[in-house]
Design an enzyme around this catalytic site. Structure first.
Site, PDB file in Angstrom:
ATOM      1  N   HIS A  48      -9.950  13.676   0.059  1.00  0.00           N
ATOM      2  CA  HIS A  48      -9.313  14.753  -0.686  1.00  0.00           C
ATOM      3  C   HIS A  48      -9.874  16.063  -0.140  1.00  0.00           C
ATOM      4  CE1 HIS A  48      -7.927  12.238  -4.226  1.00  0.00           C
ATOM      5  NE2 HIS A  48      -8.888  11.457  -3.768  1.00  0.00           N
TER       6      HIS A  48
ATOM      7  N   CYS B  99       0.836  -1.209   0.000  1.00  0.00           N
ATOM      8  CA  CYS B  99       0.000   0.000   0.000  1.00  0.00           C
ATOM      9  C   CYS B  99       0.873   1.263   0.000  1.00  0.00           C
ATOM     10  CB  CYS B  99      -0.921  -0.027   1.221  1.00  0.00           C
ATOM     11  SG  CYS B  99      -1.858   1.492   1.428  1.00  0.00           S
TER      12      CYS B  99
ATOM     13  N   ASP C 172      -1.275  16.168  -2.014  1.00  0.00           N
ATOM     14  CA  ASP C 172      -1.430  15.239  -3.145  1.00  0.00           C
ATOM     15  C   ASP C 172      -0.325  15.509  -4.175  1.00  0.00           C
ATOM     16  OD1 ASP C 172      -4.101  13.499  -4.358  1.00  0.00           O
ATOM     17  OD2 ASP C 172      -2.520  14.093  -5.763  1.00  0.00           O
TER      18      ASP C 172
ATOM     19  N   HIS D 141      -9.073   7.625   2.095  1.00  0.00           N
ATOM     20  CA  HIS D 141      -8.519   8.976   2.156  1.00  0.00           C
ATOM     21  C   HIS D 141      -9.583   9.983   1.769  1.00  0.00           C
ATOM     22  CE1 HIS D 141      -7.738   7.164  -1.800  1.00  0.00           C
ATOM     23  NE2 HIS D 141      -7.964   8.363  -2.314  1.00  0.00           N
TER      24      HIS D 141
HETATM   25  P1  5GP Z   1      -8.043   8.257  -5.451  1.00  0.00           P
HETATM   26  O1  5GP Z   1      -8.198   8.316  -6.942  1.00  0.00           O
HETATM   27  O2  5GP Z   1      -7.644   6.866  -4.970  1.00  0.00           O
HETATM   28  O3  5GP Z   1      -9.219   8.813  -4.717  1.00  0.00           O
HETATM   29  O4  5GP Z   1      -6.879   9.247  -5.105  1.00  0.00           O
HETATM   30  C1  5GP Z   1      -5.555   8.864  -4.890  1.00  0.00           C
HETATM   31  C2  5GP Z   1      -4.748  10.140  -4.868  1.00  0.00           C
HETATM   32  O5  5GP Z   1      -3.456   9.814  -4.367  1.00  0.00           O
HETATM   33  C3  5GP Z   1      -4.552  10.781  -6.232  1.00  0.00           C
HETATM   34  O6  5GP Z   1      -5.074  12.114  -6.222  1.00  0.00           O
HETATM   35  C4  5GP Z   1      -3.031  10.757  -6.439  1.00  0.00           C
HETATM   36  O7  5GP Z   1      -2.532  11.923  -7.065  1.00  0.00           O
HETATM   37  C5  5GP Z   1      -2.507  10.606  -5.026  1.00  0.00           C
HETATM   38  N1  5GP Z   1      -1.247   9.890  -4.928  1.00  0.00           N
HETATM   39  C6  5GP Z   1      -0.947   8.684  -5.502  1.00  0.00           C
HETATM   40  N2  5GP Z   1       0.304   8.314  -5.186  1.00  0.00           N
HETATM   41  C7  5GP Z   1       0.810   9.298  -4.405  1.00  0.00           C
HETATM   42  C8  5GP Z   1       2.082   9.491  -3.770  1.00  0.00           C
HETATM   43  O8  5GP Z   1       2.995   8.663  -3.853  1.00  0.00           O
HETATM   44  N3  5GP Z   1       2.241  10.626  -3.045  1.00  0.00           N
HETATM   45  C9  5GP Z   1       1.243  11.562  -2.916  1.00  0.00           C
HETATM   46  N4  5GP Z   1       1.508  12.637  -2.176  1.00  0.00           N
HETATM   47  N5  5GP Z   1       0.037  11.410  -3.503  1.00  0.00           N
HETATM   48  C10 5GP Z   1      -0.173  10.297  -4.239  1.00  0.00           C
HETATM   49 ZN    ZN Z   2      -2.501   1.238   3.589  1.00  0.00          ZN
END
Ligand code: 5GP
Ligand code: ZN
Length: 115
Positions: A102, A4, A30, A100
């Site tokens: 946002h 993860c 992000d 998470h």
């Molecule tokens: P989801 O689409 O799962 O709701 O959002 C995942 C978010 O995690 C995305 O906005 C993506 O830019 C962010 N994200 C993915 N990998 C990383 C990372 O390694 N570091 C950071 N800071 N954000 C990440």
């Molecule tokens: Zn996790």
């Protein structure tokens, strides 16, 4: 959880720009911001999706809302406002299987900001 990304960020194995941390919750910027302010707020406990939140997590989830309030005030976005988004499952586009929120702010938002 070994694979993860967010658990690795919690452990410090992947660097992140932290904006808040306590024993149970972490918030960081992000990597691909969709707004001038784009923070991810996560529990340190690995919970894969919103559907896996259990009754034992009630305190944690409530605390996450308190932390979001604190971050909004610390960043000075509480008056202009912000948007909170949580994706769950394939249709939502959830990419990281660790719950998470946002936290988005810093610009006027339309009806759709994360596609
Ligand atoms: P989801 O689409 O799962 O709701 O959002 C995942 C978010 O995690 C995305 O906005 C993506 O830019 C962010 N994200 C993915 N990998 C990383 C990372 O390694 N570091 C950071 N800071 N954000 C990440
Ligand atoms: Zn996790």
């Amino acid at each position: 959880m070994e694979d993860c990304i967010f658990c690795k960020i919690i452990k410090g194995e992947i660097p992140s720009e932290k904006v808040y941390e306590d024993e149970e919750i972490l918030a960081f910027k992000d990597i691909h911001p969709a707004a001038p302010v784009h923070i991810l707020v996560i529990p340190k406990k690995h919970i894969a999706t919103l559907l896996e939140i259990s009754e034992q997590d009630s305190y944690l989830m409530g605390k996450m809302m308190q932390v979001i309030q604190k971050i909004a005030k610390d960043l000075g976005i509480e008056e202009k406002g912000f948007r909170l988004i949580a994706n769950c499952g394939p249709d939502s586009g959830q990419e990281v299987m660790h719950i998470h929120f946002h936290l988005l702010a810093g610009r006027k938002m339309g009806p759709k900001i994360i596609s």
